[in-house]
Write an enzyme that holds these catalytic residues in place. Structure first.
Site, PDB file in Angstrom:
ATOM      1  N   GLY A 110       0.790  -1.239   0.000  1.00  0.00           N
ATOM      2  CA  GLY A 110       0.000   0.000   0.000  1.00  0.00           C
ATOM      3  C   GLY A 110       0.814   1.277   0.000  1.00  0.00           C
ATOM      4  N   GLY A 112       2.701   2.335  -2.634  1.00  0.00           N
ATOM      5  CA  GLY A 112       2.852   2.874  -3.994  1.00  0.00           C
ATOM      6  C   GLY A 112       4.118   2.455  -4.726  1.00  0.00           C
ATOM      7  CB  SER A 114       3.319  -1.114  -8.778  1.00  0.00           C
ATOM      8  OG  SER A 114       2.125  -0.525  -8.338  1.00  0.00           O
ATOM      9  CG  ASP A 157      -1.162   4.419  -5.769  1.00  0.00           C
ATOM     10  OD1 ASP A 157      -1.956   5.108  -5.093  1.00  0.00           O
ATOM     11  OD2 ASP A 157      -0.900   3.228  -5.508  1.00  0.00           O
TER      12      ASP A 157
HETATM   13  C1  MEV Z   1      -4.399   2.196  -3.657  1.00  0.00           C
HETATM   14  O1  MEV Z   1      -3.212   2.862  -3.296  1.00  0.00           O
HETATM   15  C2  MEV Z   1      -5.601   2.918  -3.185  1.00  0.00           C
HETATM   16  C3  MEV Z   1      -6.926   2.410  -3.657  1.00  0.00           C
HETATM   17  O2  MEV Z   1      -7.871   3.477  -3.437  1.00  0.00           O
HETATM   18  C4  MEV Z   1      -6.937   2.036  -5.117  1.00  0.00           C
HETATM   19  C5  MEV Z   1      -6.779   3.231  -6.038  1.00  0.00           C
HETATM   20  O3  MEV Z   1      -7.124   4.358  -5.681  1.00  0.00           O
HETATM   21  O4  MEV Z   1      -6.292   2.998  -7.150  1.00  0.00           O
HETATM   22  C6  MEV Z   1      -7.395   1.212  -2.843  1.00  0.00           C
END
Ligand code: MEV
Length: 327
Positions: A110, A112, A114, A157
């Site tokens: 989570g 970022g 990638s 992201d």
């Molecule tokens: C991913 O970093 C966050 C989500 O909201 C997906 C997105 O916004 O692409 C879960």
């Protein structure tokens, strides 16, 4: 000549998942970066080495030859190859590129990684070819690369990784830069459980379709929280922002993207004095973030560690993608 670009990872401070459905979200670039180094080859192959993810191999058009990581390497490297191929297509050039990718950002939790890899790779390839692409074009390539990884990403992201700083994001509109008058360390608590963002996003989409009258108001509330969180941050009101983080976590939990581990980490962080704590990113594993005043940072980190999480501190990084060349 070797051209290297680096791009920051991110933490979503408020509004993940809801932003996929058009609600606003607040994100901040963090001081952990992915780096991509590009060199021209004499042939027309794209050769990628990504030691952190245990993958390397050659692409010749659609053909792939794995060197490390077997055929799984193809899945891992395809989004990076896509970014490089898109740059070659824009340059209308047939060229071979050696790309080496390395990242300080933990993978699939989570933060970022990638998007940062895609932004850095596209930038390094573009500068190597002398293209001087605009940031918005790099960002758009990274977005399309993200679609290979995450299927239906909102675009938050790749934007934060390209431009850096802190933003109020809303899908399909210009993002707003936030001016935050206070410095604050953010404590990350990593569960070290990796998960697929694409699957978590699909899960929320299915619940929304199944129970629209219940899930849609929750997503709208999360959007309202993001607006308020952005205002609180711009006023430097960390106490208020912390309260919004807490409410955001509970709403994310209500739509089913938290789990017991993430809930426990947020609770122990709050109990140890954090102003706020929430999961960040797609949930289902990954990380929490906690906000604490300086005198409470250590106790919050210790509490996360005692609970089995892996704590570290990140700060806002105002610089988005950057690039330099050697040789
Ligand atoms: C991913 O970093 C966050 C989500 O909201 C997906 C997105 O916004 O692409 C879960």
């Amino acid at each position: 000549m070797r051209v290297t670009a680096s791009a920051p990872g991110k933490a979503i401070l408020c509004g993940e998942h809801a932003c996929v459905f058009g609600e606003p979200a607040v994100a901040m670039a963090i001081n952990l970066r992915a780096k991509a180094s590009a060199k021209l080859r004499k042939d027309e192959l794209v050769h990628i080495v990504a030691k952190d993810i245990g993958a390397s191999g050659y692409f010749e058009g659609k053909e792939f030859k794995s060197e490390v990581g077997g055929m799984e390497a193809r899945l891992k490297l395809e989004p990076i190859q896509f970014a490089v191929e898109e740059v070659l297509r824009s340059a209308r050039k047939v060229a071979g590129i050696n790309l080496e990718v390395q990242s300080d950002i933990p993978i699939a939790v989570g933060l970022g990684s990638s998007a940062a890899v895609a932004v850095a790779s596209a930038t390094a390839a573009s500068e190597l070819l002398g293209l001087k692409m605009k940031k918005e074009d790099i960002c758009s390539i990274a977005f399309r690369s993200e679609r290979i990884v995450h299927i239906n990403p909102s675009g938050i992201d790749n934007i934060i990784s390209t431009y850096g700083g802190a933003i109020l994001f809303r899908k399909g509109t210009e993002f707003l830069r936030l001016r935050i008058p206070v410095e604050f360390p953010l404590i990350v608590g990593d569960t070290r459980i990796s998960r697929s963002t694409g699957e978590m996003v699909s899960f929320v989409k299915e619940s929304k379709e199944k129970y629209p009258d219940v899930v849609e108001p929750i997503l709208r509330s999360i959007g309202q929280l993001s607006e308020r969180a952005a205002k609180a941050l711009e006023k430097g009101n960390l106490e208020e922002f912390g309260e919004f983080m807490n409410i955001n976590h509970e709403l994310l939990s209500a739509i089913g993207v938290s789990n017991e581990f993430l809930d426990r980490l947020t609770h122990v962080a709050r109990k140890a004095g954090a102003l706020g704590a929430k999961l960040t990113g797609a949930g289902g594993g990954g990380c929490i973030i906690a906000l604490a005043l300086p005198d409470k940072v250590n106790s919050v980190m210790k509490a996360i560690e005692r609970e089995g999480g892996s704590p570290f501190i990140v700060r806002k990084d105002d610089e988005g993608v950057r690039c330099w060349s050697e040789g």
